[in-house]
Design a protein around this motif. Sequence first.
Motif, PDB file in Angstrom:
ATOM      1  N   ARG A 194      -4.377   1.208  -9.335  1.00 28.53           N
ATOM      2  CA  ARG A 194      -3.520   1.269  -8.301  1.00 28.53           C
ATOM      3  C   ARG A 194      -3.980   2.744  -7.963  1.00 28.53           C
ATOM      4  N   ASP A 205       2.307  -7.259  -9.257  1.00 28.41           N
ATOM      5  CA  ASP A 205       4.166  -8.365  -9.648  1.00 28.41           C
ATOM      6  C   ASP A 205       3.130  -7.932 -11.483  1.00 28.41           C
ATOM      7  N   SER A 258       5.654  -1.172 -10.867  1.00 28.58           N
ATOM      8  CA  SER A 258       5.151  -2.838 -10.158  1.00 28.58           C
ATOM      9  C   SER A 258       6.217  -2.831 -10.435  1.00 28.58           C
ATOM     10  N   ARG A 272       0.130 -10.912   3.304  1.00 25.46           N
ATOM     11  CA  ARG A 272      -0.299 -10.268   2.093  1.00 25.46           C
ATOM     12  C   ARG A 272      -0.782 -11.737   1.282  1.00 25.46           C
ATOM     13  N   LEU A 287      -0.037  -3.759  -4.216  1.00 24.96           N
ATOM     14  CA  LEU A 287       1.369  -3.943  -5.133  1.00 24.96           C
ATOM     15  C   LEU A 287       1.057  -4.423  -6.627  1.00 24.96           C
ATOM     16  N   VAL A 292      -1.665 -12.867  -2.610  1.00 20.83           N
ATOM     17  CA  VAL A 292      -1.382 -12.277  -3.935  1.00 20.83           C
ATOM     18  C   VAL A 292      -2.416 -13.978  -4.652  1.00 20.83           C
ATOM     19  N   ASP A 328      -4.434  -8.154  -2.448  1.00 19.86           N
ATOM     20  CA  ASP A 328      -2.886  -7.381  -1.510  1.00 19.86           C
ATOM     21  C   ASP A 328      -1.952  -7.029  -2.934  1.00 19.86           C
ATOM     22  N   VAL A 329      -1.866  -8.073  -3.564  1.00 18.35           N
ATOM     23  CA  VAL A 329      -0.891  -7.626  -4.647  1.00 18.35           C
ATOM     24  C   VAL A 329      -1.958  -8.400  -5.575  1.00 18.35           C
ATOM     25  N   TYR A 330      -1.562  -8.050  -7.216  1.00 16.57           N
ATOM     26  CA  TYR A 330      -1.974  -7.823  -7.849  1.00 16.57           C
ATOM     27  C   TYR A 330      -1.358  -8.439  -9.120  1.00 16.57           C
ATOM     28  N   ARG A 331      -0.806 -10.278  -9.433  1.00 16.67           N
ATOM     29  CA  ARG A 331       0.082 -10.073 -10.276  1.00 16.67           C
ATOM     30  C   ARG A 331      -0.592 -10.421 -11.636  1.00 16.67           C
TER      31      ARG A 331
END
Length: 338
Positions: free
Chosen positions: A129, A138, A155, A29, A136, A31, A87-90
């Motif tokens: 979301r 982060d 989160s 995924r 997801l 990030v 896929d992963v938003y930090r």
Amino acid sequence: GVGNWFCKPTEFPNGLKPVSDECHRLGMRFVVWFEPERVGLESQIAKEHMDFVFKGEHSHLFKLNDPKARRWLTDLLLQRIKEYGIDVYRNDFNIEPLHFWRKYDEPNREGMNEIRYVEGLYEMWDELRAKNPKLLIDNCASGGRRIDLEMCMRSVPLWRSDSGCSPGHIDWNHGQTCALSQYIPLHTVATWSPDPYETRSAATAGAILEWGYLEDGFPIPLAKATVAEAKENQKYWYGDFYPLTPVGNAPIEFVAWQLHRPDLDAGLVLAFRRAQCGSERLKVALAAVKADAKYSVEVINDARQKAAKTITGAELTALELEIDHKPGSLIARYSLAK
């Protein structure tokens, strides 16, 4: 924010989507690290949208309490998530916001900027979301500094502490894991070496691998074995967590904790003999096992040598662990005997 949130055309002429596509092809995924709330003095937001920020001397704070400003930022993030295939938003947050909120509070309305700001943050994340159901978030925030209930509902702190920013904090990881795991189900931190003691000390349901894999002589076989072991342990982090010893920072300690999956009637123990611990043995009382049942137990040392035996649940409540070197670790996995 601190950045401008668009790709440099020379370095990424096609944006980040090709990077995302390659990650997905490899089964990973993608990030991307944002810090939208701390606004750099020379950033696009500061130059074009000063009405969207609380002004500061060294950096500004984005007005998530302002519906118009929040709409602009939410739309920007939604666009980037879709455009880049994220896929992963930090969401990092390296700023002390309180003095901004207090400075711009209206008379007799102290605290309202803070309240509306936090509500705005929740609203923005909820929309991200809702429009990206598989996304997801982060929750970084200088390393786990936003772990209130509402944030944890939305989160996961994949970077639970900035102690992970440099090597040399192995024993600290024991304390963080034992403290946080009792009320935050999922969190991770960095490990700086594939050495079993270090990675076992850091890995939870995941691990961030700050390994020098491009260096000459990097131990690829060891790294592969360490990753495989961490993946095999992952499923147990989705059960119950039991500290088996007190955990401090002293190098003389022998520390251990238990992970138990009630649905599987199986789990594991992770034990660590620290660098100045004088004892080779530790007796622990495992929780949640059935006293009259028989369990298969597999003990794995740092050399990944395995020893297997079958004992009763009653014996697991007085299990003796032995580590003959320091620092050293072991894993004891158990499951109902077949």
